[in-house]
Write an enzyme that holds these catalytic residues in place. Structure first.
Site, PDB file in Angstrom:
ATOM      1  N   ASN A 323       0.856  -1.193   0.000  1.00 48.54           N
ATOM      2  CA  ASN A 323       0.000   0.000   0.000  1.00 48.54           C
ATOM      3  C   ASN A 323       0.899   1.252   0.000  1.00 48.54           C
ATOM      4  O   ASN A 323       2.116   1.118   0.066  1.00 48.54           O
ATOM      5  CB  ASN A 323      -0.927  -0.063   1.223  1.00 48.54           C
ATOM      6  CG  ASN A 323      -0.140   0.054   2.515  1.00 48.54           C
ATOM      7  OD1 ASN A 323       0.920  -0.550   2.647  1.00 48.54           O
ATOM      8  ND2 ASN A 323      -0.626   0.839   3.438  1.00 48.54           N
ATOM      9  N   CYS A 325       2.077   3.524   2.055  1.00 45.63           N
ATOM     10  CA  CYS A 325       3.189   3.781   3.009  1.00 45.63           C
ATOM     11  C   CYS A 325       4.005   2.551   3.327  1.00 45.63           C
ATOM     12  O   CYS A 325       4.925   2.602   4.161  1.00 45.63           O
ATOM     13  CB  CYS A 325       2.646   4.395   4.283  1.00 45.63           C
ATOM     14  SG  CYS A 325       1.695   5.864   3.950  1.00 45.63           S
ATOM     15  N   GLU A 327       3.370  -0.449   4.807  1.00 49.25           N
ATOM     16  CA  GLU A 327       3.248  -1.346   5.968  1.00 49.25           C
ATOM     17  C   GLU A 327       2.537  -2.663   5.658  1.00 49.25           C
ATOM     18  O   GLU A 327       2.594  -3.585   6.472  1.00 49.25           O
ATOM     19  CB  GLU A 327       2.582  -0.632   7.159  1.00 49.25           C
ATOM     20  CG  GLU A 327       1.129  -0.225   6.988  1.00 49.25           C
ATOM     21  CD  GLU A 327       0.977   1.138   6.317  1.00 49.25           C
ATOM     22  OE1 GLU A 327       1.933   1.586   5.650  1.00 49.25           O
ATOM     23  OE2 GLU A 327      -0.105   1.732   6.436  1.00 49.25           O
TER      24      GLU A 327
HETATM   25  P1  GDP Z   1      -4.554   7.095   9.469  1.00 49.59           P
HETATM   26  O1  GDP Z   1      -5.417   5.929   9.846  1.00 49.59           O
HETATM   27  O2  GDP Z   1      -5.371   8.130   8.733  1.00 49.59           O
HETATM   28  O3  GDP Z   1      -3.780   7.682  10.594  1.00 49.59           O
HETATM   29  O4  GDP Z   1      -3.527   6.551   8.328  1.00 49.59           O
HETATM   30  P2  GDP Z   1      -1.954   6.210   8.333  1.00 49.59           P
HETATM   31  O5  GDP Z   1      -1.165   7.466   8.293  1.00 49.59           O
HETATM   32  O6  GDP Z   1      -1.644   5.233   9.422  1.00 49.59           O
HETATM   33  O7  GDP Z   1      -1.806   5.476   6.939  1.00 49.59           O
HETATM   34  C1  GDP Z   1      -2.209   4.130   6.777  1.00 49.59           C
HETATM   35  C2  GDP Z   1      -2.595   3.869   5.366  1.00 49.59           C
HETATM   36  O8  GDP Z   1      -3.800   4.560   5.050  1.00 49.59           O
HETATM   37  C3  GDP Z   1      -1.611   4.332   4.313  1.00 49.59           C
HETATM   38  O9  GDP Z   1      -0.560   3.421   4.096  1.00 49.59           O
HETATM   39  C4  GDP Z   1      -2.500   4.453   3.113  1.00 49.59           C
HETATM   40  O10 GDP Z   1      -2.757   3.173   2.561  1.00 49.59           O
HETATM   41  C5  GDP Z   1      -3.792   4.997   3.712  1.00 49.59           C
HETATM   42  N1  GDP Z   1      -3.837   6.463   3.715  1.00 49.59           N
HETATM   43  C6  GDP Z   1      -3.243   7.286   4.611  1.00 49.59           C
HETATM   44  N2  GDP Z   1      -3.480   8.573   4.317  1.00 49.59           N
HETATM   45  C7  GDP Z   1      -4.244   8.585   3.199  1.00 49.59           C
HETATM   46  C8  GDP Z   1      -4.814   9.642   2.407  1.00 49.59           C
HETATM   47  O11 GDP Z   1      -4.653  10.832   2.650  1.00 49.59           O
HETATM   48  N3  GDP Z   1      -5.573   9.242   1.329  1.00 49.59           N
HETATM   49  C9  GDP Z   1      -5.800   7.937   1.028  1.00 49.59           C
HETATM   50  N4  GDP Z   1      -6.539   7.644  -0.040  1.00 49.59           N
HETATM   51  N5  GDP Z   1      -5.260   6.935   1.751  1.00 49.59           N
HETATM   52  C10 GDP Z   1      -4.490   7.245   2.825  1.00 49.59           C
HETATM   53  N1  5AD Z   2       7.877   3.547   0.171  1.00 49.26           N
HETATM   54  C1  5AD Z   2       7.312   3.266   1.376  1.00 49.26           C
HETATM   55  N2  5AD Z   2       6.851   4.188   2.214  1.00 49.26           N
HETATM   56  C2  5AD Z   2       6.945   5.457   1.839  1.00 49.26           C
HETATM   57  N3  5AD Z   2       6.582   6.580   2.470  1.00 49.26           N
HETATM   58  C3  5AD Z   2       6.880   7.618   1.673  1.00 49.26           C
HETATM   59  N4  5AD Z   2       7.448   7.194   0.535  1.00 49.26           N
HETATM   60  C4  5AD Z   2       7.497   5.840   0.606  1.00 49.26           C
HETATM   61  C5  5AD Z   2       7.977   4.823  -0.242  1.00 49.26           C
HETATM   62  N5  5AD Z   2       8.510   5.096  -1.433  1.00 49.26           N
HETATM   63  C6  5AD Z   2       6.003   6.601   3.810  1.00 49.26           C
HETATM   64  C7  5AD Z   2       6.940   7.151   4.847  1.00 49.26           C
HETATM   65  C8  5AD Z   2       6.018   7.617   5.940  1.00 49.26           C
HETATM   66  C9  5AD Z   2       4.694   7.779   5.246  1.00 49.26           C
HETATM   67  C10 5AD Z   2       4.095   9.121   5.435  1.00 49.26           C
HETATM   68  O1  5AD Z   2       4.891   7.463   3.880  1.00 49.26           O
HETATM   69  O2  5AD Z   2       7.824   6.166   5.329  1.00 49.26           O
HETATM   70  O3  5AD Z   2       5.866   6.640   6.950  1.00 49.26           O
END
Ligand code: GDP
Ligand code: 5AD
Ligand code: TTP
Length: 650
Positions: A323, A325, A327
């Protein structure tokens, strides 16, 4: 004790910052704009109720109960979920907060628990609409044909509309310039099509709450790899592929790439529709990646081979992408829902309250497993893939604040030992709970093909001498071969938004700043006034007059480093840029050893770091048990798709 902590934190009101975020994006409003929800407890009520209602569709044991016993059971669970959410000790990913209850009559969502009837819970299940989408993470496959590519574009639009983040591996697309039989023309290649995906999601958003967030991966042996590495060059944070994070996919094992690097070997580029012949030195590829990442933060590296090494369904199913970020690694059309426990709230005078952590972990697993059953996905193929393996992503936030409370510096062996033990403890109890759910409600449908069942002593993470290793081995040897509800259970997300709601530090990351100023509108006026924020734990540790005397300098620097105060305090209250890259990496590894999915972590480098320093981090990364790498050099272009805690707060 768990119940004491729940009671304590239920009473603590979210900060002004948290309330602002909740009001802007999370509280439900009528179509006319009138707030139906006014407090975090309102959100917790709605979400707990909807997620508890899943028991009606996923719990066969309920069939043997009378109507009133069934009702009592679900109400008890709702109460348990509510308490945990209301305390903000556990918060699910944003889409669960946004979309739980979509389509359901407000009256059913907010009526007092005492008045709830079994029929009300059934109605909640029936009334969910097509936007009842509760997961944050998706992977969509992209096939090498115009039909396949534009099917995926449509799928991107639908998932973004519902609030999910999406990743794809574009390696199946034939390279730029290769032959297209049907038209006798030339293919324009994966990078050109990524621009199409970027444009498509740029015009789709989820209300005003979330915009697109994408991950684009190209494997290291794709013929277009060198162009891909610099695909975001010229990016000023606004224009080029702005919705994408990009990463180079490493399909082999980490060690193998390291071996090739060390003997200065090459990678043979290939694609079945490509007739070219080319080998590139790995050192050349790594150098180009380092140069580009030094300039813009992109690309990252994703160790797909490493993810599959620990994937319980490999080789029947394969992880192809992550996805946005990083994880969660997923196969085609898989999705995953996340949730995070705030470790800082589980601190008592005696250290971490382990009993409370166990209880919170177990309830959170049950909660996240229920989310799968009340989820409504925009694409049938996703519903099917998700139900087959029931992947979850339970993680943590507040680790940096916990360390502050415990007087342990982030960049120390003691901190890594604690990280390892916390994660091992959570791995043990979350996996035990997943097996318990398997016994109670049924294993995930692909369980019998999984390595839990077929392989002796399979453990879905690498382990590394924690205090719980014996119990973990015992679990995977004796219990997991019979029962498992979820193919994977753990992940550490960035928690960019939910950590703000919880008033805690994000994910496993160190704090970015210890203090900042935000200008806010004065009540009933257009004038703006400064609002000072100082880390809460620091405020508790230092006398008020001292804080006041250093406040201006602290806001300016964000760190205590240059201030004349007690060295012990300075040693504990480190921020991201006080920490060496290797210590960031070692912390990522400490957690990853007990996480079956992956971890989102940024390795911060000082502005003065050179391209060679970046190469060095890459090589270190290949030597450590991690599954991906993202670096960010201070002051280089901020290209991350998502708002970091820092930029949200400043
Ligand atoms: P949180 O639950 O909003 O705090 O989200 P996180 O920052 O932990 O991000 C977890 C995952 O949610 C990311 O890896 C993305 O897959 C998704 N995600 C986070 N932010 C966004 C956003 O602004 N837009 C969309 N479409 N997906 C997001
Ligand atoms: N691959 C994986 N994670 C990424 N993030 C930004 N660029 C990448 C990438 N190319 C992640 C950062 C941060 C979040 C906001 O997005 O590590 O945790
Ligand atoms: P397809 O739609 O599969 O093309 P085709 O069926 O005509 O050819 P073939 O039998 O060789 O598959 O698209 C193949 C790839 O070429 C896919 O990656 C998209 C790309 N492509 C272009 O870049 N530009 C074009 O004009 C066309 C038709 C395809």
């Amino acid at each position: 004790m768990y119940s004491d902590l729940i009671e304590k934190y239920k009473k603590i009101q979210p900060s002004q910052n948290a309330v602002r975020i909740l009001t802007e994006r999370y509280f439900i409003k009528t179509p006319a704009g009138e707030f139906i929800e006014k407090s975090w407890h309102d959100v917790a009520h709605r979400v707990a109720r909807v997620v508890a209602s899943a028991e009606l569709i996923n719990n066969p044991a309920l069939e043997n109960l009378s109507k009133s016993e069934k009702l009592d059971y679900i109400k008890l669970l709702e109460k348990e979920f509510f308490d945990l959410l209301a305390s903000r000790i556990f918060i699910p990913n944003s889409p669960t907060l946004f979309n739980s209850g979509m389509g359901v009559d407000y009256e059913l969502l907010y009526k007092p628990l005492e008045q709830m009837e079994l029929d009300d819970y059934s109605k909640i299940i029936q009334m969910r609409n097509h936007l009842h989408m509760l997961s944050a993470c998706f992977v969509v496959p992209v096939e090498d044909s115009i039909d396949g590519i534009f099917t995926a574009v449509k799928e991107y639009a639908l998932i973004t509309k519902a609030g999910g983040g999406i990743g794809s591996n574009f390696s199946s697309l034939r390279p730029n310039g290769s032959f297209v039989a049907g038209t006798h023309g030339k293919a324009s290649g994966p990078i050109s099509f990524m621009h199409v995906f970027n444009s498509a999601v740029s015009v789709v958003e989820q209300g005003y709450r979330r915009r697109g967030a994408l991950m684009g991966i190209l494997n290291i042996d794709h013929p277009d790899i060198m162009d891909f590495i610099s695909a975001k060059k010229g990016n000023d944070g606004e224009k080029v592929l702005r919705f994408f994070n990009i990463s180079v996919g490493i399909p082999m094992r980490r060690e193998e790439l390291l071996r090739i690097y060390e003997r200065d070997g090459t990678i043979r580029l290939n694609h079945s529709k490509w007739h070219g012949e080319k080998e590139i030195k790995v050192r050349e590829i790594i150098q180009k990646m380092a140069q580009s990442a030094w300039e813009t933060g992109d690309p990252g590296m994703v160790f797909l081979g490493e993810m599959n090494r620990y994937y319980a369904l490999y080789p029947h199913k394969e992880i192809i992408s992550t996805n946005p970020c990083g994880e969660i690694g997923l196969g085609a059309y898989e999705a995953c829902n996340l949730g995070s426990i705030d470790l800082a709230k589980l601190y008592t005078q005696n250290g971490v309250d382990w009993d409370a952590l166990e209880k919170a972990t177990r309830i959170a697993v049950r909660f996240l497993d229920n989310v799968i059953d009340v989820n409504v996905f925009p694409i049938d193929k996703i519903s099917k893939a998700v139900k087959e393996s029931r992947r979850l992503g339970l993680g943590i936030m507040g680790f940096a604040d916990l360390l502050y409370k415990m007087d342990i510096p982030y960049d120390s062996e003691e901190a890594r030992r604690l990280a390892k033990n916390i994660m091992a403890f959570m791995a043990l109890h979350s996996h035990e709970e997943s097996s318990k759910l398997g016994e109670e409600k049924g294993n995930f449908p692909l369980f019998e093909q999984s390595r839990y069942h077929t392989e002796d002593d399979f453990v879905p993470f690498s382990m590394d001498e924690s205090d719980y290793d014996e119990e973990i081995f015992e679990h995977f040897r004796n219990v997991a071969p019979k029962f498992k509800r979820n193919v994977a259970v753990l992940a550490i997300a960035p928690t960019g938004s939910i950590s703000n709601i919880a008033d805690t530090s994000s994910g496993l990351e160190p704090n970015f700043l210890l203090a900042y100023v935000r200008y806010v509108n004065k009540q009933n006026s257009d004038e703006r006034e400064p609002l000072f924020y100082v880390n809460e734990v620091l405020k508790q540790k230092l006398p008020e007059d001292l804080i006041n005397s250093i406040k201006d300098k602290l806001v300016e620097d964000g760190t205590l480093k240059h201030l004349e105060i007690d060295e012990e305090i300075k040693r504990v209250f480190v921020v991201s840029h006080d920490i060496k890259p290797i210590d960031h990496l070692l912390m990522q590894e400490a957690f990853q050893c007990y996480v079956d999915n992956n971890i989102s972590k940024t390795i911060n480098l000082p502005n003065s770091a050179t391209v060679d320093d970046v190469v060095e981090v890459y090589i270190e990364a290949l030597k450590h048990k991690i599954r991906g790498l993202t670096i960010y050099r201070d002051g280089s272009l901020q290209t991350q798709v998502l708002t970091s805690t820092k930029s949200l707060k400043t």
